[in-house]
Each structure stands twice: as C-alpha cells, then as structure tokens.
Design a protein around this motif. Structure first.
Motif, short mmCIF file in Angstrom:
data_model
loop_
_atom_site.label_atom_id
_atom_site.label_comp_id
_atom_site.label_asym_id
_atom_site.label_seq_id
_atom_site.Cartn_x
_atom_site.Cartn_y
_atom_site.Cartn_z
N ALA A 155 -17.39 -0.68 -10.75
CA ALA A 155 -16.19 -0.32 -9.98
C ALA A 155 -16.45 0.99 -9.22
CB ALA A 155 -15.00 -0.17 -10.91
N PRO A 156 -16.58 0.95 -7.90
CA PRO A 156 -16.99 2.14 -7.14
C PRO A 156 -15.96 3.25 -7.09
CG PRO A 156 -16.42 0.34 -5.65
CD PRO A 156 -16.41 -0.24 -7.04
N ARG A 157 -14.66 2.93 -7.36
CA ARG A 157 -13.63 3.96 -7.24
C ARG A 157 -13.48 4.79 -8.52
NH1 ARG A 157 -9.41 2.35 -3.09
NH2 ARG A 157 -8.04 3.68 -4.30
N ARG A 158 -14.38 4.55 -9.50
CA ARG A 158 -14.34 5.27 -10.78
C ARG A 158 -12.94 5.17 -11.40
NH1 ARG A 158 -18.75 8.57 -11.45
NH2 ARG A 158 -17.62 9.90 -12.91
N PRO A 159 -12.48 3.97 -11.70
CA PRO A 159 -11.11 3.78 -12.20
C PRO A 159 -10.92 4.37 -13.59
CG PRO A 159 -12.36 1.76 -12.42
CD PRO A 159 -13.21 2.69 -11.62
N ASP A 201 -7.83 0.84 -9.32
CA ASP A 201 -7.69 2.24 -9.70
C ASP A 201 -7.67 2.41 -11.22
OD1 ASP A 201 -7.11 3.31 -6.94
OD2 ASP A 201 -5.46 1.88 -7.15
N ARG A 254 0.85 -1.19 0.00
CA ARG A 254 0.00 0.00 0.00
C ARG A 254 0.89 1.24 0.00
NH1 ARG A 254 -2.99 -3.13 4.22
NH2 ARG A 254 -4.50 -4.38 3.06
N ASP A 298 -13.79 -3.54 -6.50
CA ASP A 298 -13.96 -2.62 -5.38
C ASP A 298 -12.66 -1.87 -5.06
OD1 ASP A 298 -16.60 -3.31 -5.08
OD2 ASP A 298 -16.26 -4.71 -3.42
N GLU A 299 -11.52 -2.42 -5.49
CA GLU A 299 -10.24 -1.82 -5.12
C GLU A 299 -9.44 -1.25 -6.28
OE1 GLU A 299 -7.73 -3.59 -2.24
OE2 GLU A 299 -9.29 -4.90 -1.43
#
Length: 304
Positions: free
Chosen positions: A104-108, A79, A23, A76-77
């Motif tokens: 994809a919730p992070r709007r990759p 990018d 990370r 979900d993770e």
C-alpha cells in the motif's frame, strides 16, 4: 456480468472507488479477513454518513491470483487497513496483513481485530478444518458429542454440567485473550460477556451487539466518533445453532434456548444434523479423531 462482479463492483473496477461527491476528506478503509470482516465493513460504512468510507472486497479465502491486480488498485488508494491477523503468503499469495501493508503506497494506518470465536452458548460446537474432506453436510460445524461417537470414544453427556459450561466459556475467553495479545488486536472478550444470550449465532458468527461494539472500537482507535448505528438487520444471519436451556441456566442468562438449527431461514433438527454428520465421518475416516485432538481440552472439560 457475473453476480460476483456485480456484488464487488468497486473492487472489479465497474464503479470508481471514490466519486467526486465522496472525496470529502473521509479516510478510505479496507477491511480484510473472513466473513466477519464484511459484517464489520457494513457497520463502518453505515448509511453513508459515518466518518469513514469503505470498499467491499471478497473475503481473504476467496481471493485468487487473478484478483491481485484488483486488490492492488484498492491498496493504491486506502488510508486505513482494518485486518484480522492473516499470515504472510496466505495460500501462497501476498494476502497476509503484512503483505497488504507493504503493497500500500499511501502507508495506511493499521487496526488489527481478532478472529472472533466464542463458545459459551455452544460448548459442544467446534470448527474442524479438513481441506481434503471439505465441510460436513447441512451445517459446517462439528459437535464434540458426535465426534466422540464417530471416533469410538466414550460418549459425552448430552446435557453438560453447569461446571463444564462455565469451564468451556472460560477456555474460550482465555484463547480469545491470547489471540488479542499475540497480534496486538483490539479487545473483544468483554463485548461477548456483555452480550449474554445474544453474543453469538454460532461459535464464529457474533451477534450484532458484539460486531457494533467492535466497529465502535475501530473508529475510536482511529480517533473518530465511535457511534455505530444499528444496521437494521441481523448480520451473519445464515446459520443459528441450537442453544440448550441448561447452558443458559449455567451462565445465568435469560431465555428459553433453541432446540433446532435455523439454516438460511429453514428449520433443521439437531438429530438430522448429527445423523448426517455420523454418515459423513464414516465416509471420511480420521476427521473425527483429528477434531477431538484439536479440541481435546474442551472435550475433557465436557466429559468431567
């Protein structure tokens, strides 16, 4: 534990997508598509020092309904999604490129790469999809010379003319450029042209130089350093098709050519492949005719 679960350990949740040490601010990349996508992922991952992190997932044609929760866990993770163009609702599942972006919730960020096919070194070789019949024996590729015999059509020349070789190369480049433009994908035709005799192992298995060039363009599209190290092995190495010396001569490329197939490291003669395929076409009527219809333009150039 099955071999598949071990191979895709992060995808199956056996290992975390990101350990505390990973990370580190590098974006997590999902590469989506066919077998070419995994080779591209290998290059993007490198030795772990590259500017992105990746997660190994099954090719899109192997994903099942049971895999959807696992895929969602990855989505979900992520990018960045690097994807070949996959139609919405592929195989009645939400596996299309647009489907993944929507889930994809992070709007990759999205980088589209084209499906890579290049016929310059193998002008007679084509891919014919026949779900009912499956794949022919020995190698999953078709030869226009064998297709014409199986269909009872006038036979094609065993060795193509220089004009025909260059015409099929130009047809391949035109089709690839059209796919690039249709899907707003990264350009790759120049990579195939620059790779010369090392461009492909088969019509849909690019050589390392092409794949490394494309990986570099993916990183550049993300605004990241685009240096892609050599993976230390040949990617997409399962099948190497024959290459006629006359084809290399017509393209102005060096090399002696290759008379036989190399399949998983074992030599298989072209004569054996063509004989097995003729028997298979006899057992699956209509496949040869469908293949010729699908690749009529290339067959016509080779017949001229």
């Amino acid at each position: 534990m099955t071999g598949r679960r071990q191979h895709y350990a992060h995808f199956h949740g056996l290992l975390p997508l990101s350990s505390p040490l990973e990370r580190d601010g590098r974006p997590l990349v999902l590469v989506h598509g066919n077998c070419q996508a995994e080779s591209l992922r290998v290059l993007l991952a490198g030795d772990g020092s590259t500017p992105v992190r990746t997660v190994r997932v099954p090719p899109v044609h192997e994903l099942t309904h049971e895999d959807l929760p696992r895929l969602q866990r990855v989505l979900d993770e992520v990018d960045v999604i690097v994807s070949q163009p996959v139609r919405e609702g592929y195989r009645d599942l939400p596996l299309g490129t647009a489907d993944l972006l929507a889930r994809a919730p992070r709007r990759p960020r999205l980088v589209v790469v084209p499906v890579l096919r290049w016929a310059a070194l193998h002008p007679f070789q084509v891919i014919v999809r026949s779900p009912a019949a499956g794949e022919p024996p020995l190698v999953p590729y078709h030869d226009l010379r064998t297709l014409t015999v199986a269909a009872g059509r006038p036979e094609l020349p065993e060795v193509p003319s220089a004009r025909a070789v260059r015409a099929v190369r130009d047809l391949s480049a035109r089709e690839l450029r059209a796919r690039q433009e249709r899907h707003d994908a990264l350009p790759v035709v120049d990579l195939f042209e620059a790779a010369g005799a090392e461009a492909t192992h088969t019509v849909n298995h690019p050589g390392n130089a092409v794949l490394r060039g494309l990986a570099g363009r993916v990183l550049a599209a993300l605004g990241l350093p685009a240096d892609v190290p050599d993976p230390g092995r040949t990617l997409l190495d399962s099948v190497h098709a024959p290459v006629l010396p006359a084809v290399l001569d017509a393209l102005g490329l060096p090399g002696p050519g290759r008379a036989d197939w190399l399949v998983h490291g074992e030599v298989t003669t072209d004569a054996d492949v063509r004989a097995a395929h003729l028997r298979w076409y006899a057992e699956h009527p209509g496949v040869a005719q469908a293949g010729l219809a699908r690749h009529a333009e290339a067959a016509a150039e080779l017949a001229a």
